[in-house]
Design a protein around this motif. Structure first.
Motif, PDB file in Angstrom:
ATOM      1  N   LEU A   1       0.807  -1.228   0.000  1.00  0.00           N
ATOM      2  CA  LEU A   1       0.000   0.000   0.000  1.00  0.00           C
ATOM      3  C   LEU A   1       0.836   1.272   0.000  1.00  0.00           C
ATOM      4  CD1 LEU A   1      -2.956  -0.955   2.376  1.00  0.00           C
ATOM      5  CD2 LEU A   1      -2.944  -0.773  -0.122  1.00  0.00           C
ATOM      6  N   LEU A   2       1.985   1.224   0.679  1.00  0.00           N
ATOM      7  CA  LEU A   2       2.836   2.414   0.716  1.00  0.00           C
ATOM      8  C   LEU A   2       4.109   2.181  -0.094  1.00  0.00           C
ATOM      9  CD1 LEU A   2       2.466   3.501   4.461  1.00  0.00           C
ATOM     10  CD2 LEU A   2       1.312   4.423   2.456  1.00  0.00           C
ATOM     11  N   GLY A   3       4.099   1.153  -0.945  1.00  0.00           N
ATOM     12  CA  GLY A   3       5.254   0.879  -1.790  1.00  0.00           C
ATOM     13  C   GLY A   3       6.311   0.049  -1.072  1.00  0.00           C
ATOM     14  N   THR A   4       7.435  -0.156  -1.767  1.00  0.00           N
ATOM     15  CA  THR A   4       8.543  -0.909  -1.164  1.00  0.00           C
ATOM     16  C   THR A   4       9.811  -0.090  -1.278  1.00  0.00           C
ATOM     17  OG1 THR A   4       9.097  -1.957  -3.249  1.00  0.00           O
ATOM     18  CG2 THR A   4       7.521  -3.121  -1.823  1.00  0.00           C
ATOM     19  N   ASP A   5      10.851  -0.495  -0.519  1.00  0.00           N
ATOM     20  CA  ASP A   5      12.094   0.276  -0.560  1.00  0.00           C
ATOM     21  C   ASP A   5      13.107  -0.346  -1.532  1.00  0.00           C
ATOM     22  OD1 ASP A   5      13.044  -1.908   0.746  1.00  0.00           O
ATOM     23  OD2 ASP A   5      13.507  -0.880   2.633  1.00  0.00           O
ATOM     24  N   ASN A   6      14.358   0.090  -1.443  1.00  0.00           N
ATOM     25  CA  ASN A   6      15.367  -0.281  -2.423  1.00  0.00           C
ATOM     26  C   ASN A   6      15.714  -1.772  -2.404  1.00  0.00           C
ATOM     27  OD1 ASN A   6      16.308   0.427   0.141  1.00  0.00           O
ATOM     28  ND2 ASN A   6      18.421   0.465  -0.605  1.00  0.00           N
ATOM     29  N   VAL A   7      15.409  -2.463  -1.276  1.00  0.00           N
ATOM     30  CA  VAL A   7      15.680  -3.900  -1.255  1.00  0.00           C
ATOM     31  C   VAL A   7      14.371  -4.694  -1.236  1.00  0.00           C
ATOM     32  CG1 VAL A   7      17.989  -3.813  -0.265  1.00  0.00           C
ATOM     33  CG2 VAL A   7      15.978  -3.809   1.241  1.00  0.00           C
ATOM     34  N   GLY A   8      13.250  -4.004  -1.507  1.00  0.00           N
ATOM     35  CA  GLY A   8      11.979  -4.695  -1.651  1.00  0.00           C
ATOM     36  C   GLY A   8      11.241  -4.983  -0.357  1.00  0.00           C
ATOM     37  N   ARG A   9      11.589  -4.251   0.723  1.00  0.00           N
ATOM     38  CA  ARG A   9      10.838  -4.441   1.972  1.00  0.00           C
ATOM     39  C   ARG A   9       9.567  -3.598   1.930  1.00  0.00           C
ATOM     40  NH1 ARG A   9      15.964  -3.449   5.867  1.00  0.00           N
ATOM     41  NH2 ARG A   9      16.003  -1.644   4.492  1.00  0.00           N
ATOM     42  N   ASP A  10       8.495  -4.115   2.523  1.00  0.00           N
ATOM     43  CA  ASP A  10       7.202  -3.419   2.499  1.00  0.00           C
ATOM     44  C   ASP A  10       7.260  -2.201   3.409  1.00  0.00           C
ATOM     45  OD1 ASP A  10       4.384  -3.075   1.942  1.00  0.00           O
ATOM     46  OD2 ASP A  10       4.061  -3.728   4.023  1.00  0.00           O
ATOM     47  N   LEU A  11       6.995  -1.020   2.829  1.00  0.00           N
ATOM     48  CA  LEU A  11       7.150   0.235   3.577  1.00  0.00           C
ATOM     49  C   LEU A  11       6.122   0.346   4.694  1.00  0.00           C
ATOM     50  CD1 LEU A  11       9.271   2.358   3.243  1.00  0.00           C
ATOM     51  CD2 LEU A  11       7.664   3.765   1.988  1.00  0.00           C
ATOM     52  N   LEU A  12       4.874  -0.069   4.434  1.00  0.00           N
ATOM     53  CA  LEU A  12       3.830   0.012   5.460  1.00  0.00           C
ATOM     54  C   LEU A  12       4.232  -0.816   6.678  1.00  0.00           C
ATOM     55  CD1 LEU A  12       1.006   0.890   6.432  1.00  0.00           C
ATOM     56  CD2 LEU A  12       0.067  -1.118   5.311  1.00  0.00           C
ATOM     57  N   SER A  13       4.713  -2.024   6.461  1.00  0.00           N
ATOM     58  CA  SER A  13       5.126  -2.880   7.577  1.00  0.00           C
ATOM     59  C   SER A  13       6.286  -2.260   8.338  1.00  0.00           C
ATOM     60  CB  SER A  13       5.522  -4.256   7.063  1.00  0.00           C
ATOM     61  OG  SER A  13       4.450  -4.825   6.356  1.00  0.00           O
ATOM     62  N   ARG A  14       7.214  -1.637   7.591  1.00  0.00           N
ATOM     63  CA  ARG A  14       8.347  -0.994   8.262  1.00  0.00           C
ATOM     64  C   ARG A  14       7.875   0.213   9.089  1.00  0.00           C
ATOM     65  NH1 ARG A  14      13.291  -2.406   7.438  1.00  0.00           N
ATOM     66  NH2 ARG A  14      14.271  -0.353   7.681  1.00  0.00           N
ATOM     67  N   MET A  15       6.899   0.961   8.539  1.00  0.00           N
ATOM     68  CA  MET A  15       6.335   2.103   9.290  1.00  0.00           C
ATOM     69  C   MET A  15       5.678   1.611  10.577  1.00  0.00           C
ATOM     70  SD  MET A  15       6.985   4.953   7.861  1.00  0.00           S
ATOM     71  CE  MET A  15       5.926   5.937   8.898  1.00  0.00           C
ATOM     72  N   VAL A  16       4.884   0.517  10.427  1.00  0.00           N
ATOM     73  CA  VAL A  16       4.153  -0.018  11.579  1.00  0.00           C
ATOM     74  C   VAL A  16       5.122  -0.452  12.678  1.00  0.00           C
ATOM     75  CG1 VAL A  16       2.785  -2.002  12.323  1.00  0.00           C
ATOM     76  CG2 VAL A  16       2.057  -0.662  10.345  1.00  0.00           C
ATOM     77  N   PHE A  17       6.167  -1.195  12.296  1.00  0.00           N
ATOM     78  CA  PHE A  17       7.108  -1.640  13.325  1.00  0.00           C
ATOM     79  C   PHE A  17       8.013  -0.508  13.792  1.00  0.00           C
ATOM     80  CE2 PHE A  17       5.650  -5.764  12.005  1.00  0.00           C
ATOM     81  CZ  PHE A  17       5.651  -6.466  13.210  1.00  0.00           C
ATOM     82  N   GLY A  18       8.188   0.502  12.927  1.00  0.00           N
ATOM     83  CA  GLY A  18       8.961   1.685  13.328  1.00  0.00           C
ATOM     84  C   GLY A  18       8.261   2.428  14.465  1.00  0.00           C
ATOM     85  N   ALA A  19       6.915   2.393  14.467  1.00  0.00           N
ATOM     86  CA  ALA A  19       6.161   3.068  15.532  1.00  0.00           C
ATOM     87  C   ALA A  19       6.546   2.502  16.889  1.00  0.00           C
ATOM     88  CB  ALA A  19       4.664   2.917  15.285  1.00  0.00           C
ATOM     89  N   SER A  20       6.706   1.154  16.956  1.00  0.00           N
ATOM     90  CA  SER A  20       7.009   0.581  18.267  1.00  0.00           C
ATOM     91  C   SER A  20       8.448   0.885  18.691  1.00  0.00           C
ATOM     92  CB  SER A  20       6.711  -0.911  18.291  1.00  0.00           C
ATOM     93  OG  SER A  20       7.208  -1.519  17.129  1.00  0.00           O
ATOM     94  N   ALA A  21       9.256   1.449  17.776  1.00  0.00           N
ATOM     95  CA  ALA A  21      10.582   1.895  18.192  1.00  0.00           C
ATOM     96  C   ALA A  21      10.522   3.327  18.717  1.00  0.00           C
ATOM     97  CB  ALA A  21      11.557   1.815  17.015  1.00  0.00           C
ATOM     98  N   SER A  22       9.742   4.208  18.030  1.00  0.00           N
ATOM     99  CA  SER A  22       9.761   5.638  18.360  1.00  0.00           C
ATOM    100  C   SER A  22       8.740   6.026  19.421  1.00  0.00           C
ATOM    101  CB  SER A  22       9.482   6.460  17.096  1.00  0.00           C
ATOM    102  OG  SER A  22      10.360   6.066  16.076  1.00  0.00           O
ATOM    103  N   MET A  23       7.512   5.502  19.290  1.00  0.00           N
ATOM    104  CA  MET A  23       6.434   5.982  20.172  1.00  0.00           C
ATOM    105  C   MET A  23       6.686   5.728  21.659  1.00  0.00           C
ATOM    106  SD  MET A  23       4.267   7.752  18.533  1.00  0.00           S
ATOM    107  CE  MET A  23       2.853   7.852  19.621  1.00  0.00           C
ATOM    108  N   PRO A  24       7.085   4.516  22.070  1.00  0.00           N
ATOM    109  CA  PRO A  24       7.312   4.324  23.508  1.00  0.00           C
ATOM    110  C   PRO A  24       8.368   5.281  24.051  1.00  0.00           C
ATOM    111  CG  PRO A  24       7.237   2.224  22.394  1.00  0.00           C
ATOM    112  CD  PRO A  24       7.278   3.266  21.328  1.00  0.00           C
TER     113      PRO A  24
END
Lengths: 286, 561
Positions: free
Chosen positions: A70-93
């Motif tokens: 839904l939000l595209g993929t990056d230079n090595v083909g990882r799903d951007l939406l999934s990375r954003m979602v898991f990135g939240a649990s790094a930054s938000m807490p």
């Protein structure tokens, strides 16, 4: 001021007040809903991510936002939406912890300074002023140099740097409320100093502090993002929003969405925090 | 009460037919939207004002008098709405005029004198440009002409020092001077109608009188129409040709001043007339002459039964450091003695030091010099627990029932506060005390769970009195306890205070700017001016046979406001 006549109030229809509130505060409600969504994502990332945020898939690299990415993929083909979602649990807490720390330390310093006054006030005020004179990010890095890297040290560093504004605001508010007649009335009634602070002064002074808390949450998140952007914080390949902006910048010609998606997320969260902060600042009566 | 009618030109009848009235309000209905509900503020209001007439609208808070004034200039707050009726002004209906056209009328045809001279001028701008503004906006004068005219207007408004005032900032002027500036501004556009919303209620009585004299004179000289909005029926009757009495958004009574004061049969008007505080200035009959002597002895500083004694109180406020240091002597050498069970009144205008004296008695302010004894014990410098013990005996009721209680607490918690602070009894006993105090101030026990903002001004002041009396003090300092209340409520509160005094054998230190109230309520009176007591004695001594010129001036102003 004209006071309306009480015997001729035409009562509103049931639910009319709720409806009026929703109509008046549509934007605030939307902002609140978005932040709740971000929080849900932080707590149950698995619920929102369809792909493994770490698994590279070169055949899927540089896909623009489309189904199933839904939000595209990056230079090595990882799903951007999934990375954003898991990135939240790094930054938000970290952001939440930093803000709570700023709130508790700042409010305590402010109340103590204003209540005890004299040299205690002078010392605390000078201390806060001198911290304010140094750029925030510089203080954070100084703390990180001492505390070491990682989510907890980052939260503590950002929290300590952020407590200055809480301290100054709380001190000023306490001074303002203390000059109100009802506080003097309590004192003239024989109520002791700390009871007055607890029962009258702090509840009267806390509203702008709540407004600042919402604002500070956005600011902390941005600072934590900045730390990630500069290459500190969570180590790659774990997703982190700030680091993702930096990573995306290198591929901006091929995949603009890589930096725009996390960047826009920062902007949205800060706008929402602003909106909620302003709501608390003016009060819900209009 | 007699009404001075001299000097008023004969005016047309109030109920005259339409021909050429300047203002003709017909069937006006206005409502406010509050939290989704619609609240009527004016219902079927009619009013006529002719050129050269002074009409007063009299009413208590919530009567709709200010709403009427703001509707005429179309300055209703955003949630206000005209539902019905017309606001005729010189042939046009203001209620239906477009905002742009109304703006043309404001200042140019209708002048407005606002209530509060302290907040109605722009603090960052000099007086000159503010007075010239109306003339420049409407393009009636060139800049140099407007300047000349502004000086002239200020002089006409009674500011002889007009050139200097033009250069001054608002904070450099006194309240009376600012109100004169506002009057000059109202006349700047040479309007046909001037609306004055409580023009004197923020001013001291001597200043108020001078301001009203000047306003009436200007209106008469320039043949303007003046609409005064006021809560003060006595003042309205003295100043206006016609008086309109409003209540709950309706006009309940109206007529010439003479008709209203002498022949009105409307029960509400009669009630207002009877409850306005009256000064009794005729000499008291010989039979009463014994009482003053007893009172004089009772209040003498040497009386052994004195509860509170202040000797040579002095308060100096210092500001700034070094060369910029300034000293303000707020109170200078004030002595007073309050015997048990009686009322000591202090009367004075703003800045006279009466409130500072009260604050020193309450030990909220430390005296720079002098001493304070309570029950024979020196408490001038009492600190810590000793000061708290003193607070148990001396309680206070403040002027504003809106500021003196925490809006977040329930009425029950507010009344309980002193008892809780002194740990008097168990929670259950204190709850019973709260209910009995509510009963003592004649409020239903259900009020204990309400919050202050659900109560009216008079009800809140009853709560403040209940709080002060809940720990059974010996002395209560009443700092202007009724001046924020409506006339009818004032009478009720004074009656309550008097009943409670008898029931609990209380002493009062009663601070007020209102001569009539002090005369009727106090057993002994001190008149303060510029920090000192100029005259003291029994109310009859002071008010019927004043010795000091200042007391005489005060009395004359109060009588002729």
């Amino acid at each position: 001021m004209a006071v309306p006549i009480s015997d001729t109030v035409r009562p509103p229809r049931p639910g009319a007040r709720l409806l009026a509130f929703a109509r008046r505060e549509t934007v605030t409600l939307a902002a609140f809903a978005f932040l709740v969504l971000i929080l849900l994502v932080t707590v149950w990332p698995g619920l929102f991510a369809a792909f493994d945020p770490l698994r590279a898939n070169p055949s899927q690299a540089y896909r623009p936002p489309s189904w199933p990415h839904l939000l595209g993929t990056d230079n090595v083909g990882r799903d951007l939406l999934s990375r954003m979602v898991f990135g939240a649990s790094a930054s938000m807490p970290a952001a939440l912890l930093a803000t709570s720390l700023s709130l508790v330390i700042g409010v305590t310093l402010g109340v103590v300074a204003a209540t005890l006054g004299r040299w205690v006030d002078a010392v605390i005020t000078r201390l806060l002023d001198s911290v304010l004179a140094i750029p925030g990010l510089l203080i954070v890095f100084a703390f990180l140099a001492v505390l070491g890297n990682g989510t907890l040290p980052i939260a503590v560093a950002v929290g300590l740097a952020g407590c200055v504004s809480f301290g100054r605001l709380m001190r000023a508010e306490v001074y303002r409320v203390r000059s109100l007649t009802y506080v003097e009335a309590a004192s003239a009634s024989g109520v002791r100093g700390w009871t007055i602070a607890w029962r009258h002064v702090i509840p009267g002074a806390i509203r702008p502090v709540i407004a600042l808390t919402a604002l500070d949450l956005g600011a902390s998140l941005l600072t934590i993002g900045a730390i990630g952007y500069l290459g500190f914080g969570v180590a790659p390949p774990a997703p982190e929003w700030g680091a993702m902006v930096a990573e995306g910048q290198r591929h901006v010609a091929d995949a603009w969405w890589m930096s725009v998606v996390p960047g826009l997320t920062f902007v949205l969260i800060i706008l929402c925090a602003n909106q909620i902060s302003r709501y608390f600042e003016r009060g819900n009566q209009r | 009460m007699s009404v001075a009618q001299e000097g008023h030109p004969p005016a047309a009848d109030l109920l005259d037919t339409d021909g050429g009235a300047l203002v003709g309000v017909e069937g006006l209905g206005v409502a406010y939207r509050v939290k989704g509900a619609s609240v009527d503020a004016l219902r079927d209001v009619a009013l006529r004002v002719e050129r050269g007439e002074i009409v007063a609208i009299v009413g208590e808070s919530g009567s709709g008098k200010s709403t009427l004034a703001t509707t005429i200039v179309r300055l209703l707050p955003g949630n206000g709405e005209i539902l019905a009726g017309t606001v005729g002004f010189d042939g046009t209906d203001l209620a239906r005029l477009r905002e742009r056209d109304v703006r043309e009328l404001r200042g140019r045809r209708i002048g407005f004198v606002p209530q509060d001279p302290m907040t109605s001028l722009t603090p960052t701008s000099r007086i000159g440009p503010q007075v010239m503004e109306t003339m420049l906006i409407h393009g009636t004068h060139t800049r140099p002409a407007a300047r000349v005219r502004a000086v002239e207007l200020l002089r006409e408004a009674g500011l002889s020092d007009a050139e200097r005032v033009m250069q001054a900032y608002p904070h450099e002027l006194s309240g009376g001077m600012r109100q004169r500036v506002l009057i000059a501004m109202a006349f700047a556009g040479d309007p046909d109608l001037i609306i004055a919303d409580e023009p004197t209620s923020a001013l001291d009585v001597t200043v108020a009188r001078a301001v009203m004299d000047r306003l009436s004179l200007l209106v008469r000289e320039h043949h303007k129409a003046l609409l005064i909005i006021t809560h003060d029926l006595a003042m309205a009757l003295r100043r206006a040709h016609y008086v309109v009495v409003m209540r709950s958004g309706r006009v309940v009574d109206g007529g010439t001043s003479e008709q209203i004061s002498e022949h009105s049969t409307h029960p509400y008007t009669r009630e207002l007339l009877e409850n306005s505080p009256h000064l009794r200035l005729e000499h008291v009959a010989a039979a009463a002459q014994t009482t003053p002597r007893v009172a004089r002895e009772l209040f003498a500083p040497t009386n052994p039964e004195t509860l509170l004694r202040a000797t040579g109180l002095r308060k100096v406020f210092r500001s700034g450091h070094g060369r910029a240091a300034k000293e303000l002597v707020a109170v200078d050498d004030v002595s007073l003695a309050v015997p048990a069970g009686s009322t000591y009144g202090i009367v004075g205008e703003s800045g006279s030091g009466k409130s500072t004296t009260a604050r020193m008695v309450l030990r909220l302010e430390d005296a720079t010099a002098g001493s304070l004894t309570f029950r024979g014990e020196d408490v001038t410098h009492a600190k810590g627990e000793r000061l708290r013990e003193l607070r148990r005996e001396i309680q206070v009721v403040y002027q504003s029932p809106f500021d003196s209680m925490n809006p977040r607490l329930t009425v029950g918690a507010i009344i309980d506060e002193p008892g809780r602070a002194f740990r008097l009894g168990t929670a259950r006993e204190r709850r019973a005390k709260v209910l009995s105090m509510l009963d003592a101030v004649q409020l239903p026990s259900g009020f204990a769970d309400r919050r202050p903002d659900e109560l009216s001004g008079g009800q809140r002041q009853r709560v403040a009195i209940a709080r002060a009396l809940s720990i059974e003090p010996a002395l209560v300092v009443l700092d202007e306890p009724i001046s924020a209340l409506d006339v009818l409520i004032q009478t009720q509160i004074l009656r309550l205070l008097r009943d409670l005094q008898e029931e609990f054998h209380l002493s009062y230190l009663f601070i007020s700017h209102d001569l009539a109230t002090v005369q009727n309520f106090a057993d002994y009176v001190a008149v303060m001016k510029d920090g000192g007591v100029v005259e003291s004695g029994t109310p009859d001594d002071v008010f019927c046979a004043p010795r000091h010129q200042y007391t005489k001036d005060l009395l004359t102003s109060a009588m002729h406001l």
